[in-house]
Write a protein that holds these residues in place. Structure first.
Motif, PDB file in Angstrom:
ATOM      1  N   UNK A  16     -55.302  20.373  35.393  1.00  0.00           N
ATOM      2  CA  UNK A  16     -55.047  20.343  33.956  1.00  0.00           C
ATOM      3  C   UNK A  16     -55.084  18.904  33.448  1.00  0.00           C
ATOM      4  N   UNK A  17     -55.325  18.726  32.134  1.00  0.00           N
ATOM      5  CA  UNK A  17     -55.259  17.376  31.561  1.00  0.00           C
ATOM      6  C   UNK A  17     -53.857  16.797  31.756  1.00  0.00           C
ATOM      7  N   UNK A  18     -53.743  15.487  31.919  1.00  0.00           N
ATOM      8  CA  UNK A  18     -54.816  14.494  31.844  1.00  0.00           C
ATOM      9  C   UNK A  18     -55.562  14.275  33.156  1.00  0.00           C
ATOM     10  N   UNK A  19     -55.074  14.842  34.270  1.00  0.00           N
ATOM     11  CA  UNK A  19     -55.760  14.631  35.548  1.00  0.00           C
ATOM     12  C   UNK A  19     -57.136  15.279  35.545  1.00  0.00           C
ATOM     13  N   UNK A  43     -51.431  22.614  24.408  1.00  0.00           N
ATOM     14  CA  UNK A  43     -50.122  21.991  24.200  1.00  0.00           C
ATOM     15  C   UNK A  43     -50.250  20.486  24.044  1.00  0.00           C
ATOM     16  N   UNK A  44     -49.453  19.890  23.130  1.00  0.00           N
ATOM     17  CA  UNK A  44     -49.444  18.438  22.996  1.00  0.00           C
ATOM     18  C   UNK A  44     -48.838  17.816  24.266  1.00  0.00           C
ATOM     19  N   UNK A  45     -49.119  16.525  24.523  1.00  0.00           N
ATOM     20  CA  UNK A  45     -49.704  15.545  23.606  1.00  0.00           C
ATOM     21  C   UNK A  45     -51.225  15.497  23.624  1.00  0.00           C
ATOM     22  N   UNK A  46     -51.876  16.388  24.389  1.00  0.00           N
ATOM     23  CA  UNK A  46     -53.330  16.359  24.493  1.00  0.00           C
ATOM     24  C   UNK A  46     -53.949  17.220  23.392  1.00  0.00           C
ATOM     25  N   UNK A  91     -57.957  11.711  25.251  1.00  0.00           N
ATOM     26  CA  UNK A  91     -57.314  11.651  23.938  1.00  0.00           C
ATOM     27  C   UNK A  91     -55.901  12.222  24.038  1.00  0.00           C
ATOM     28  N   UNK A  92     -54.914  11.495  23.509  1.00  0.00           N
ATOM     29  CA  UNK A  92     -53.542  12.014  23.503  1.00  0.00           C
ATOM     30  C   UNK A  92     -52.758  11.412  22.344  1.00  0.00           C
ATOM     31  N   UNK A  93     -51.664  12.051  22.027  1.00  0.00           N
ATOM     32  CA  UNK A  93     -50.786  11.594  20.950  1.00  0.00           C
ATOM     33  C   UNK A  93     -49.611  10.827  21.537  1.00  0.00           C
TER      34      UNK A  93
END
Length: 330
Positions: A290-293, A146-149, A85-87
């Motif tokens: 860390x996200x997104x990996x 922190x965004x975008x996640x 999920x991301x913005x």
């Protein structure tokens, strides 16, 4: 028949119906698991939610984003734990967000959703439903990364939270819309319009993750796992609160991708009266990302639970504790 696992809801519903035990219909499990089906149910019952369009290609995602208006949220329709999920604030962001969501949606027939971004604090309402009658028992306030996640890095629960009166009725509406009849649920929403209007993100037909039921028990005395078991057995759960305090959890994340080479805490932290637990989830030598990996399974290093008289005090304890963790990644 009982599950606390997101991906086993269909199986649990099927078996509950086959054996004639207390549970939910297969259609309800489908509506809870498939966020596109949830949105359709919310719209049909007038539950305030986000505009949402299911897509199967980047071109369709671009058209959906233009229709809804940026910023948008792009997500797999059937994942969990904020995975994928991301913005996306621009068309350039959208391409990366769609690729990420589509990769996480691979193997699921529900596809990807492009949705309206709801601006405001994120919460969940923990509910207990018995034979179609729902009781909201607690509000969980979220802390996001922190965004975008939309990685959830912490939660807090306080007995007597005034948000329960505001958000509880919306959670009841949402559960009714998807036909939820029996069990404990975790209903996520955002407080828009300056915090005055709850709007649905999703209904999860299971116990909340990240030790949220434990926070509810620490804060109120209400035992949600026990309630879920009672309902599965056809018994009436005990929802009488026996405590009036607060509890919160903080998840410590890796500072960077790599191998964990050192993880330690100041010994004085273990002596703090507010500390309920400090648990290391990774060992030296483990790979972290860390996200997104990486998702929550390989990004989180530890979690800390605090309890005190108010959520504000718990969150301050956790902020102080985080500075006393020594984590190194190579």
């Amino acid at each position: 028949m009982l599950t606390w696992d997101e991906y086993a809801q269909h199986s649990a519903a099927y078996l509950a119906n086959a054996f004639g035990t207390f549970g939910n219909s297969v259609a309800t499990a489908h509506a809870c698991r498939n966020k596109a089906a949830s949105r359709e149910a919310f719209a049909a019952f007038g539950v305030p939610s986000a505009a949402s369009i299911r897509v199967d290609s980047l071109d369709q995602a671009r058209a959906a984003a233009e229709n809804i208006g940026y910023p948008v949220v792009v997500k797999p329709a059937a994942a969990a734990g904020s995975i994928g999920v991301s913005r996306a604030d621009t068309a350039t962001d959208l391409a990366h967000a769609y690729t990420q969501a589509a990769a996480r949606a691979a193997g699921h027939r529900f596809g990807v959703l492009v949705e309206e971004y709801l601006d405001g604090p994120e919460i969940s309402v923990e509910c207990v439903t018995v034979r179609g009658t729902t009781t909201p028992v607690a509000v969980t306030r979220k802390q996001l990364g922190a965004p975008p996640h939309f990685e959830e890095i912490g939660h807090s629960v306080e007995a007597g939270d005034p948000l329960l009166a505001l958000a509880g009725p919306v959670a009841i509406q949402a559960l009714h819309a998807v036909g939820f009849a029996n069990g404990v649920s975790h209903v996520e929403m955002r407080l828009t319009d300056g915090g005055s209007t709850p709007r649905l993100i999703e209904v999860n037909g299971r116990l909340g993750g990240d030790l949220i039921p434990h926070l509810v028990r620490e804060a109120t005395g209400i035992d949600l796992p026990l309630a879920a078991a009672d309902i599965a057995l056809g018994l009436q759960p005990d929802l009488a609160p026996t405590r009036r305090r607060a509890a919160a959890i903080h998840m410590a994340y890796a500072p960077a991708d790599g191998r964990l080479t050192h993880a330690a805490a100041d010994p004085a932290l273990r002596e703090q009266p507010w500390l309920e637990r400090l648990v290391w989830e990774k060992q030296t030598g483990d790979r972290v990302a860390l996200p997104p990996a990486g998702d929550l399974g390989i990004a989180r290093i530890a979690h800390i639970v605090a309890r005190d008289t108010t959520a504000e005090r718990c969150l301050q304890h956790l902020a102080d504790a985080a500075s006393h963790l020594d984590i190194t990644v190579n």
